[in-house]
Design a protein around this motif. Structure first.
Motif, PDB file in Angstrom:
ATOM      1  N   PRO A  95       0.821  -1.213   0.000  1.00 35.05           N
ATOM      2  CA  PRO A  95       0.000   0.000   0.000  1.00 35.05           C
ATOM      3  C   PRO A  95       0.855   1.262   0.000  1.00 35.05           C
ATOM      4  CG  PRO A  95      -0.823  -1.579   1.600  1.00 35.05           C
ATOM      5  CD  PRO A  95       0.495  -2.100   1.118  1.00 35.05           C
ATOM      6  N   ARG A  96       0.446   2.237  -0.769  1.00 37.64           N
ATOM      7  CA  ARG A  96       1.098   3.540  -0.711  1.00 37.64           C
ATOM      8  C   ARG A  96       0.510   4.326   0.444  1.00 37.64           C
ATOM      9  NH1 ARG A  96      -1.409   4.046  -5.592  1.00 37.64           N
ATOM     10  NH2 ARG A  96       0.560   4.501  -6.631  1.00 37.64           N
ATOM     11  N   THR A  97       1.239   5.298   0.919  1.00 39.38           N
ATOM     12  CA  THR A  97       0.678   6.272   1.832  1.00 39.38           C
ATOM     13  C   THR A  97       1.505   7.542   1.752  1.00 39.38           C
ATOM     14  OG1 THR A  97      -0.310   6.596   4.026  1.00 39.38           O
ATOM     15  CG2 THR A  97       1.882   5.603   3.954  1.00 39.38           C
ATOM     16  N   ILE A  98       1.153   8.548   2.505  1.00 34.17           N
ATOM     17  CA  ILE A  98       1.642   9.895   2.263  1.00 34.17           C
ATOM     18  C   ILE A  98       3.151  10.026   2.390  1.00 34.17           C
ATOM     19  CG2 ILE A  98      -0.564  10.764   3.111  1.00 34.17           C
ATOM     20  CD1 ILE A  98       0.978  11.883   5.538  1.00 34.17           C
ATOM     21  N   GLU A  99       3.706  10.936   1.608  1.00 35.34           N
ATOM     22  CA  GLU A  99       5.133  11.263   1.689  1.00 35.34           C
ATOM     23  C   GLU A  99       5.424  12.181   2.859  1.00 35.34           C
ATOM     24  OE1 GLU A  99       8.240  14.114  -0.783  1.00 35.34           O
ATOM     25  OE2 GLU A  99       6.714  13.012  -1.894  1.00 35.34           O
ATOM     26  N   GLY A 100       4.516  13.133   3.126  1.00 36.67           N
ATOM     27  CA  GLY A 100       4.814  14.152   4.121  1.00 36.67           C
ATOM     28  C   GLY A 100       5.777  15.185   3.561  1.00 36.67           C
ATOM     29  N   GLU A 146      14.884   4.337  -0.403  1.00 34.90           N
ATOM     30  CA  GLU A 146      15.210   5.565   0.321  1.00 34.90           C
ATOM     31  C   GLU A 146      14.403   5.579   1.613  1.00 34.90           C
ATOM     32  OE1 GLU A 146      15.741   9.185  -2.335  1.00 34.90           O
ATOM     33  OE2 GLU A 146      14.547   7.867  -3.626  1.00 34.90           O
ATOM     34  N   VAL A 147      15.072   5.866   2.727  1.00 35.40           N
ATOM     35  CA  VAL A 147      14.433   5.771   4.032  1.00 35.40           C
ATOM     36  C   VAL A 147      14.765   7.002   4.855  1.00 35.40           C
ATOM     37  CG1 VAL A 147      16.375   4.330   4.808  1.00 35.40           C
ATOM     38  CG2 VAL A 147      14.274   4.398   6.152  1.00 35.40           C
ATOM     39  N   PHE A 217       9.443   5.744   3.320  1.00 36.40           N
ATOM     40  CA  PHE A 217      10.193   5.083   2.252  1.00 36.40           C
ATOM     41  C   PHE A 217       9.767   5.580   0.872  1.00 36.40           C
ATOM     42  CE2 PHE A 217       9.995   2.017   5.716  1.00 36.40           C
ATOM     43  CZ  PHE A 217      11.313   1.577   5.818  1.00 36.40           C
ATOM     44  N   PHE A 218      10.754   5.704  -0.008  1.00 27.68           N
ATOM     45  CA  PHE A 218      10.564   5.687  -1.448  1.00 27.68           C
ATOM     46  C   PHE A 218      11.228   4.396  -1.921  1.00 27.68           C
ATOM     47  CE2 PHE A 218      10.829  10.604  -2.067  1.00 27.68           C
ATOM     48  CZ  PHE A 218       9.464  10.730  -1.883  1.00 27.68           C
ATOM     49  N   HIS A 224       9.147  -0.470 -12.907  1.00 31.44           N
ATOM     50  CA  HIS A 224       8.182  -0.598 -11.823  1.00 31.44           C
ATOM     51  C   HIS A 224       7.691   0.785 -11.411  1.00 31.44           C
ATOM     52  CE1 HIS A 224      10.540  -4.314 -11.641  1.00 31.44           C
ATOM     53  NE2 HIS A 224       9.473  -4.874 -11.096  1.00 31.44           N
ATOM     54  N   ARG A 225       6.491   0.834 -10.867  1.00 32.18           N
ATOM     55  CA  ARG A 225       5.942   2.089 -10.385  1.00 32.18           C
ATOM     56  C   ARG A 225       6.584   2.459  -9.049  1.00 32.18           C
ATOM     57  NH1 ARG A 225       1.961   4.330 -12.696  1.00 32.18           N
ATOM     58  NH2 ARG A 225       0.785   5.079 -10.889  1.00 32.18           N
ATOM     59  N   LYS A 226       6.992   3.701  -8.940  1.00 32.57           N
ATOM     60  CA  LYS A 226       7.629   4.146  -7.705  1.00 32.57           C
ATOM     61  C   LYS A 226       6.630   4.036  -6.558  1.00 32.57           C
ATOM     62  CE  LYS A 226      10.124   8.016  -5.602  1.00 32.57           C
ATOM     63  NZ  LYS A 226      10.712   9.369  -5.833  1.00 32.57           N
ATOM     64  N   LEU A 227       7.103   3.514  -5.430  1.00 32.79           N
ATOM     65  CA  LEU A 227       6.269   3.362  -4.241  1.00 32.79           C
ATOM     66  C   LEU A 227       6.639   4.418  -3.213  1.00 32.79           C
ATOM     67  CD1 LEU A 227       4.254   1.767  -2.445  1.00 32.79           C
ATOM     68  CD2 LEU A 227       6.214   0.355  -1.734  1.00 32.79           C
ATOM     69  N   THR A 228       5.656   5.167  -2.781  1.00 36.77           N
ATOM     70  CA  THR A 228       5.804   6.098  -1.669  1.00 36.77           C
ATOM     71  C   THR A 228       4.989   5.539  -0.522  1.00 36.77           C
ATOM     72  OG1 THR A 228       6.023   8.010  -3.145  1.00 36.77           O
ATOM     73  CG2 THR A 228       5.404   8.451  -0.856  1.00 36.77           C
ATOM     74  N   THR A 229       5.653   5.242   0.602  1.00 38.28           N
ATOM     75  CA  THR A 229       4.929   4.602   1.684  1.00 38.28           C
ATOM     76  C   THR A 229       5.621   4.864   3.009  1.00 38.28           C
ATOM     77  OG1 THR A 229       3.790   2.539   2.285  1.00 38.28           O
ATOM     78  CG2 THR A 229       6.094   2.359   1.586  1.00 38.28           C
ATOM     79  N   GLN A 230       5.058   4.335   4.073  1.00 37.33           N
ATOM     80  CA  GLN A 230       5.686   4.372   5.391  1.00 37.33           C
ATOM     81  C   GLN A 230       5.129   3.225   6.202  1.00 37.33           C
ATOM     82  OE1 GLN A 230       3.579   7.678   8.034  1.00 37.33           O
ATOM     83  NE2 GLN A 230       3.932   8.473   5.976  1.00 37.33           N
ATOM     84  N   ILE A 231       5.948   2.725   7.132  1.00 33.58           N
ATOM     85  CA  ILE A 231       5.451   1.719   8.068  1.00 33.58           C
ATOM     86  C   ILE A 231       5.289   2.399   9.419  1.00 33.58           C
ATOM     87  CG2 ILE A 231       6.389  -0.260   6.811  1.00 33.58           C
ATOM     88  CD1 ILE A 231       8.160   0.414   9.947  1.00 33.58           C
ATOM     89  N   ASN A 232       4.277   1.964  10.153  1.00 30.36           N
ATOM     90  CA  ASN A 232       4.039   2.496  11.488  1.00 30.36           C
ATOM     91  C   ASN A 232       4.500   1.489  12.535  1.00 30.36           C
ATOM     92  OD1 ASN A 232       2.961   4.728  10.304  1.00 30.36           O
ATOM     93  ND2 ASN A 232       0.900   4.476  11.121  1.00 30.36           N
TER      94      ASN A 232
END
Length: 300
Positions: A95-100, A146-147, A217-218, A224-232
């Motif tokens: 799942p993608r989620t916000i970059e911030g 990228e983290v 993360f990026f 492949h489609r770039k993924l913008t996401t984050q884990i909580n």
């Protein structure tokens, strides 16, 4: 004013007076102005209230990225991208989620493994590792992970001058098996600036400005489609009550506490927290909207 009078005024205001307008810009701006005119009329907004709102936007400046997240715009744009991909059969990825607003371009690149902290950062030692996989479940060799995340005070390097450059930030090139790993410290949750413009608006809306502990993360690779996401981080009191609406199913991995001997391969002395997480990338598709979002970002 009635709707007919407002629409007549709008027609007059939107008429071109110098040159040929860009049709898309003209349509979007016209819609925004129309909706605001209707809002002013329906809520009987006074001139003082209007100028107070305009002054607020002008003064918010650097916090507009937080405000966009807090009002749900970033999450809304993510959901629209999800929907567009699903219509093309692009499903099953992470799942993608916000970059911030706190990414900084140019973090040093490491092969396979990186250490994000400088050895002086308070907090529980963290080891996170996993693989980057395609939609077929096969490794994506050479993918770039990228983290970035906050320190023990909820502050990010570059925006916090007390931290060294690129502290708690890295770019990791996955190995031939798509594997990546990094050592850091477990981040904490944080809040928007308590005296800032974002919190000022949230107070008026009866909302808090807290974010759960998370890691951004990026993840990108050719084809492949770039993924913008984050884990909580599981267990945070705001895990499912993020003011930025960024928590999504599939982005809350288990955090396992490990004894010393399990971390020796990464030079860890003592107990540590471990997160295993694989990123699943979707294939690029010519008809899909861009996954690489154009926006202003900091660069060191």
């Amino acid at each position: 004013m009635n709707r007919e009078a407002i629409d007549a005024l709008l027609d007059k205001l939107s008429a071109p007076s110098a040159g040929q307008p860009d049709p898309r810009t003209q349509a979007i701006v016209g819609r925004i102005v129309r909706d605001l005119f209707y809002t002013i009329e329906d809520f009987d907004v006074t001139p003082s209230e209007f100028w107070s709102a305009l002054n607020y936007v002008a003064e918010a400046g650097p916090e507009m990225g937080l405000i966009a997240a807090g009002l749900g715009f970033e999450h809304f744009l993510d959901v629209r991208l999800d929907e567009a991909e699903a219509k093309l059969g692009l499903e099953g990825g992470t799942p993608r989620t916000i970059e911030g607003p706190l990414y900084v371009a140019g973090a040093p690149e490491a092969d396979g493994h990186a250490r994000l902290d400088n050895g002086e950062s308070p907090g529980e030692t963290l080891l996170m590792q996993g693989r980057v996989l395609g939609d077929d479940g096969q490794p994506v060799p050479g993918a770039l992970v990228e983290v970035w995340h906050a320190n023990h005070l909820g502050n990010y390097s570059y925006f916090d001058s007390t931290q060294p450059p690129f502290h708690l930030r890295a770019s990791i090139r996955a190995d031939a098996d798509g594997r990546y790993s990094f050592r850091s410290v477990v981040p904490v949750g944080y809040s928007v600036p308590p005296a800032g413009k974002t919190q000022q608006l949230l107070d008026r809306l009866g909302r808090h400005g807290h974010r759960p502990a998370h890691i951004h993360f990026f993840v990108s690779a050719p084809g492949h489609r770039k993924l913008t996401t984050q884990i909580n981080i599981d267990g945070d009191p705001y895990l499912w009550d993020d003011f930025a609406f960024a928590t999504r199913e599939g982005l809350v991995p288990d955090v396992k506490r490990q004894p010393q001997h399990n971390g020796n391969a990464f030079g860890i002395d003592g107990a540590f927290a471990q997160i295993e997480f694989d990123f699943h990338l979707l294939p690029e598709h010519a008809s899909a909207p861009a996954a690489e979002i154009e926006r202003l970002r900091a660069a060191a």
